[in-house]
Structures are given as C-alpha cells and as structure tokens.
Design an enzyme around this catalytic site. Structure first.
Site, short mmCIF file in Angstrom:
data_model
loop_
_atom_site.label_atom_id
_atom_site.label_comp_id
_atom_site.label_asym_id
_atom_site.label_seq_id
_atom_site.Cartn_x
_atom_site.Cartn_y
_atom_site.Cartn_z
N ASP A 279 0.58 -1.07 0.05
CA ASP A 279 -0.07 0.02 0.16
C ASP A 279 1.14 1.20 0.12
O ASP A 279 2.40 1.12 0.12
CB ASP A 279 -0.66 0.08 1.33
CG ASP A 279 -1.82 1.19 1.19
OD1 ASP A 279 -2.35 1.60 0.12
OD2 ASP A 279 -2.14 1.65 2.45
N CYS A 280 0.28 2.40 -0.31
CA CYS A 280 1.15 3.48 -0.34
C CYS A 280 1.29 4.38 0.83
O CYS A 280 2.23 4.45 1.62
CB CYS A 280 0.98 4.26 -1.54
SG CYS A 280 1.71 5.87 -1.64
N ASP A 281 -0.06 4.95 1.14
CA ASP A 281 -0.40 5.93 2.12
C ASP A 281 -0.28 5.26 3.44
O ASP A 281 -1.09 4.23 3.68
CB ASP A 281 -1.56 6.70 1.94
CG ASP A 281 -1.80 7.66 0.52
OD1 ASP A 281 -0.82 8.46 0.55
OD2 ASP A 281 -2.34 6.98 -0.26
N ASP B 5 -1.79 -0.95 5.93
CA ASP B 5 -1.90 -0.33 7.35
C ASP B 5 -3.44 -0.34 7.55
O ASP B 5 -3.64 0.43 8.72
CB ASP B 5 -1.23 0.99 7.11
CG ASP B 5 -2.21 1.90 6.21
OD1 ASP B 5 -2.42 3.00 6.99
OD2 ASP B 5 -2.02 1.89 5.10
#
Length: 217
Positions: free
Chosen positions: A6-8, A161
């Site tokens: 995931d990025c954020d 997350d």
C-alpha cells in the site's frame, strides 16, 4: 513471491496529513472531529464512502466543492510529506517483484512517490484501485496486480496499514502483513488489522523485511 505495498501509511507518512486536511475543512463546516477520530474512522476508506458518512453527521450534503478543496489542499501538503522511516533500506534489502496498490489516484501516487524519492522503485507498477476496478476493500486492484505479474494470489504478500486494505487482500486470497509504523497509528490499530485477517502485524519497516523472509521460507 510478489510483494504488494500500500502507499499511504506504508511507504509515505501521508495518512496523518490527510486526516488533518479533513479535520480542518470539517471544522469550517461546523463538524468538530479530533484528529484521532478522523484517523480511526476513515483511514483507507474511499472518498465517496467518507462523504456519505460525513453528510449524515452534518445532516446535509457536503458542499459540492469539498472534494476539490480537500484534494487541492492535500496535494499541496503532500509536496512536503516524508517517507516512512526505513523504507529506502527495506526496498534495498528486498528482492523479487514488487508493486504498489492504493486507493489513491495515479496522479496523487506519482506526486507523493516522486516527492519522497520512491517512484523509481516501483514505476511502472503503481496501480490505482479506482482506476482498475473497485476501491479497497474490494480485491480488484490486488487481483489486477497478480495478473500483471502472472503470479497466483497464494504467492503474493501484501503490506497494508488499514483494515479495509487487509480485508481486500485476504479476499483476493493473499497473505498480509499489517503495518502500524505510520504517524497515524492509534491504540487498537494492530488489533483491527489482525481482526481483518493480517497474518502478522509489525510496528517497523525493518520488521517487515524479517517477516517477508520468514514467510518466503
């Protein structure tokens, strides 16, 4: 093994930035939510769902320009966003195919990953969920990535997350490491990831490398 990030909140410390943007704009509308409330309730959630929930609490629809204002303000703040501590060391340590699967737009992803020096680690394999199918918690973006790399879901490991992201990856038939090392982490964060189906939960990116190696073995 394909590793999906995931990025954020996993690669860049942006979830807390996004939460501050929403908290500030909502206060202008007369809806006071603490930063922790915004984080725990809306992290990982697509904009449409957030707007629906906030409209109910306000007792009226969000202003038509809310999404545009929040997007512009977040883009401005993301120019100064920081990578999660240890991310460059982690990417240097891991081998094998990797990609990014995020609910953010491709424009936002390029902006934030470029500003943190991470774009070159993943380009061109940066996938925006709403641009390839349904947003998380739907499994679409994860399955799309597995198809691009021609890897069966059981041989994919996802780093997430948010509980919604974990749920989407689990539905796709993938194993998930939950991550709680972002600035937005809260009491109960780890438990929410476990309940969503994370194989294990780690608080530091250095722990991710160890977990990946153990799961590969």
């Amino acid at each position: 093994m394909l590793i999906i990030f995931d990025c954020d909140g996993v690669l860049i410390d942006s979830e807390v930035v996004a939460a501050r943007v929403h908290a500030d704009l909502l206060a202008e509308l007369g809806l006071t939510l603490t930063l922790e409330e915004v984080i725990t309730r809306f992290t990982g959630m697509p904009h449409g769902k957030i707007a629906e929930m906030l409209s109910r609490e306000l007792g009226r629809p969000l202003p038509k320009d809310y999404r545009q204002r929040s997007t512009l303000e977040l883009d401005r703040r993301l120019e100064h966003v920081q990578p999660i501590e240890g991310v460059h060391a982690l990417l240097g340590r891991l081998t094998g195919p990797r990609c990014v699967c995020s609910n953010s737009s491709s424009v936002r992803l390029q902006l934030s990953l470029t500003s943190t020096g991470l774009w070159e680690h993943f380009h061109p394999h940066v996938f925006s969920a709403p641009e390839v199918g349904r947003s998380k918690p739907a499994p679409d973006v994860f399955l799309h990535a597995a198809k691009v790399f021609d890897v069966p879901p059981r041989e994919v490991l996802v780093i997430e997350d948010s509980a919604l992201g974990v749920a989407g990856a689990v539905e796709a038939g993938m194993r998930v490491i939950g991550f709680t090392g972002g600035g937005h982490s809260w009491s109960g964060h780890a438990e929410s990831l476990k309940q969503a189906g994370a194989t294990r939960v780690v608080p530091r990116l250095s722990d991710v490398a160890t977990a990946v190696e153990e799961l590969r073995a």
